[in-house]
Design a protein around this motif. Sequence first.
Motif, PDB file in Angstrom:
ATOM      1  N   ASN A 153      15.450  11.629   0.192  1.00 54.76           N
ATOM      2  CA  ASN A 153      15.898  10.532   1.065  1.00 54.76           C
ATOM      3  C   ASN A 153      15.955  11.067   2.486  1.00 54.76           C
ATOM      4  N   ARG A 154      15.047  10.601   3.340  1.00 54.98           N
ATOM      5  CA  ARG A 154      14.907  11.171   4.685  1.00 54.98           C
ATOM      6  C   ARG A 154      16.006  10.741   5.640  1.00 54.98           C
ATOM      7  N   GLY A 155      16.430   9.484   5.537  1.00 59.70           N
ATOM      8  CA  GLY A 155      17.408   8.981   6.487  1.00 59.70           C
ATOM      9  C   GLY A 155      16.892   7.753   7.219  1.00 59.70           C
ATOM     10  N   ASN A 156      17.712   7.274   8.137  1.00 55.27           N
ATOM     11  CA  ASN A 156      17.413   6.070   8.893  1.00 55.27           C
ATOM     12  C   ASN A 156      16.744   6.424  10.220  1.00 55.27           C
ATOM     13  N   PRO A 195       1.797   4.093   5.271  1.00 53.83           N
ATOM     14  CA  PRO A 195       1.748   5.051   6.387  1.00 53.83           C
ATOM     15  C   PRO A 195       2.985   5.933   6.456  1.00 53.83           C
ATOM     16  N   TYR A 196       3.976   5.636   5.640  1.00 55.26           N
ATOM     17  CA  TYR A 196       5.208   6.423   5.636  1.00 55.26           C
ATOM     18  C   TYR A 196       5.186   7.549   4.606  1.00 55.26           C
ATOM     19  N   HIS A 197       4.048   7.721   3.944  1.00 54.55           N
ATOM     20  CA  HIS A 197       3.959   8.780   2.931  1.00 54.55           C
ATOM     21  C   HIS A 197       2.627   9.514   3.047  1.00 54.55           C
ATOM     22  N   HIS A 227      19.953  -7.976  -2.962  1.00 54.89           N
ATOM     23  CA  HIS A 227      19.441  -6.715  -2.421  1.00 54.89           C
ATOM     24  C   HIS A 227      17.929  -6.665  -2.639  1.00 54.89           C
ATOM     25  N   PRO A 228      17.115  -6.660  -1.586  1.00 56.88           N
ATOM     26  CA  PRO A 228      15.665  -6.645  -1.771  1.00 56.88           C
ATOM     27  C   PRO A 228      15.181  -5.303  -2.315  1.00 56.88           C
ATOM     28  N   ARG A 229      14.034  -5.310  -2.978  1.00 62.70           N
ATOM     29  CA  ARG A 229      13.391  -4.056  -3.346  1.00 62.70           C
ATOM     30  C   ARG A 229      12.847  -3.417  -2.068  1.00 62.70           C
ATOM     31  N   THR A 230      12.957  -2.122  -1.971  1.00 62.92           N
ATOM     32  CA  THR A 230      12.548  -1.444  -0.737  1.00 62.92           C
ATOM     33  C   THR A 230      12.001  -0.066  -1.031  1.00 62.92           C
ATOM     34  N   ASP A 231      11.244   0.468  -0.110  1.00 61.54           N
ATOM     35  CA  ASP A 231      10.943   1.893  -0.058  1.00 61.54           C
ATOM     36  C   ASP A 231      11.905   2.469   0.964  1.00 61.54           C
ATOM     37  N   TYR A 232      12.968   3.109   0.500  1.00 64.13           N
ATOM     38  CA  TYR A 232      14.014   3.552   1.424  1.00 64.13           C
ATOM     39  C   TYR A 232      13.561   4.689   2.337  1.00 64.13           C
ATOM     40  N   ASN A 233      12.375   5.240   2.092  1.00 59.67           N
ATOM     41  CA  ASN A 233      11.781   6.203   3.027  1.00 59.67           C
ATOM     42  C   ASN A 233      10.663   5.558   3.854  1.00 59.67           C
ATOM     43  N   GLY A 234      10.630   4.230   3.846  1.00 58.68           N
ATOM     44  CA  GLY A 234       9.578   3.519   4.561  1.00 58.68           C
ATOM     45  C   GLY A 234      10.095   2.731   5.746  1.00 58.68           C
ATOM     46  N   GLN A 244      13.287   8.284  -5.615  1.00 61.36           N
ATOM     47  CA  GLN A 244      12.151   9.162  -5.337  1.00 61.36           C
ATOM     48  C   GLN A 244      12.649  10.601  -5.444  1.00 61.36           C
ATOM     49  N   ALA A 245      11.924  11.427  -6.198  1.00 57.37           N
ATOM     50  CA  ALA A 245      12.455  12.737  -6.585  1.00 57.37           C
ATOM     51  C   ALA A 245      11.520  13.883  -6.212  1.00 57.37           C
ATOM     52  N   ASN A 246      12.128  15.030  -5.919  1.00 61.91           N
ATOM     53  CA  ASN A 246      11.365  16.264  -5.707  1.00 61.91           C
ATOM     54  C   ASN A 246      11.108  16.925  -7.052  1.00 61.91           C
ATOM     55  N   THR A 247      10.238  16.276  -7.817  1.00 56.42           N
ATOM     56  CA  THR A 247       9.775  16.830  -9.082  1.00 56.42           C
ATOM     57  C   THR A 247       8.255  16.789  -9.088  1.00 56.42           C
TER      58      THR A 247
END
Length: 624
Positions: A153-156, A195-197, A227-234, A244-247
Amino acid sequence: MHELCNWLLRFLILAAALVATSCAQSSQTQHLQQVLGIGLENLILSTLYNDAPRQNASYDFIIVGAGPAGCVLANRLSENPNWTVYLIEAGGVEGMFHQMPVLAAYLQGTHSNWGYKSTPQKRACFGMYNNECFLPRGKVLGGTSSINYMIYNRGNKRDFDRWAAAGNKGWSYAEVLPYFLKSEAANLAGLEDSPYHNRTGPLSVEDVQYRTPAVHAYLKGAQQAGHPRTDYNGESQIGASYVQANTLRGRRHSAYRAYIEPIRYQRKNLHIVTMTRVTRVLIDPVTKRATGVELMYRNKYYKVRARKEVILSAGAFNSPQLLMLSGVGPADNLKAIGVPIVKELPVGKLLYDHMCHFGPTFTVNTDRQLLNIAHLNSTVVKSFLLGNPTTMLSSIGGVEALTFFKVPSSKEPADMPDMEIITVAGSLAADQGTALKQGANFKDELYDKVYRPLQVSRQDHFSFLIMQFHPKSVGRMWLHNRNPFEWPRINPKYFRNEDDVQFMLEGIKEAIRITQTPAMQALGTRIHDIPLPGCEQHNFGTDDYWRCSIRTLSYTLHHQVATCRMGPESDPSTVVNAELKVHGIKHLRVVDTSIIPFPPTAHTNAASYMIGEKAADMIRGDWQ
């Protein structure tokens, strides 16, 4: 040849572990603890990462601490074959159990954790012995990325724009996003063209392939609740998402796995030593220049010299500790412990952390479909070892979904969430009290009354962790004496500001509201309503009950920041500048999450990689 031997060694030890797992059917808990205690692989692999120090040896760069930022720096700086790099780690090397994501809680009870704890808290941690919250930090090659819950999770966007607005040129969102992307190798369904990944970096970010019925119902329920579905790193954090996991193919992908293991035997200019404690930075008191470090290796002291820079990447507790032991810190603290002052700076004077509430917990009418250690058997282990990423062993400590939302009383911008709901496929009872309870220092009385009934019934259940992003409570850390082998004193002052409790209360209410949606009720979702010891005087479910529960089931996800705060030298609260150079000390930088100036709208692991990538470019820019 070295890599082949390494993998053969792993295979033999994994096979031995499988035999041990298959043969110890009488007690699932006992055999797991026994297998976890082997430590053989860690011991053997540590010898492969010991470039033993030589007295007064000289390197271009000395990096202290092999967490995410330190591993990134070691990799990027050693890309230049003309530079020599020495990476120093206090712990050992990951073993096979570090790679099993579901065992994250167990790792916090091993030597891979420094074992820090807070001072007794006056307004939090009432459910812990002596009111002490445990503060896990990684002590292993890979740092906290080797023992955490692998949440990426990168942040806002506004987080980083605030860093820049506070006088940190180059740290705006537009300027740090390329470094997040540089590190990332994303394998996320539906986001292939985002474009965020990025799909080509060293660090794997993927969907967790083991998912329970509860998380599917939860995400439907969250949408039903608005609550909408989102890419919280997008584009927007606000909303709900599978985690989203570091695996990598269902195994933990730590900083060590991503940045060090692939290059270990390819770069002769990168030297690594493990099981080694740096005791201080060597700073010339006249020129104010860092010249190297003093360290202890196998009970002998050595001095190692740095031709270009010393870089502290030891984390939010150890980096400030080393600065203070070296004479850089608050005058009152240094005088009190008898350390000569080289440079007075507010090291450790600020400490922000994200406090969580562990709960509430809910039962559902499914059967053996959520996490429970009782479901672990040799068939599951064998399937995981053969490469199946869909077994329960690939669950990242039970975490399945994240929801980011605002509370009514928020004064933050509309696109900046205040709270996070972390959906977990279990509770303290899921491991029968063997890991989470011990790793968090929860009292036996609390576990026996509230969670043991779930353990005995083996009824499927899940929990929420409610986390506040922007607490108003501010803590600090300091040194009790000048002994480098004694822990610093850490007082986060959780819930000192009453507003933080109110935000947590709003978070709990929102989580409960989501469970009342048709999607969640279709599973027979029902709140586990045994009151907590110490909160029985309040009617269960009332605001006063939840306020008591918040102060009792206090839980930190090790997101401590700001102990070496970044900012211009004119700001008296800062320790390093925008290039992460320590104010007033030449050739010394701090590169880890201790430099983050404000509580982030994020888990801090992703930011640590970004900080390492950006710092590597700044260092190369200075010296090339």
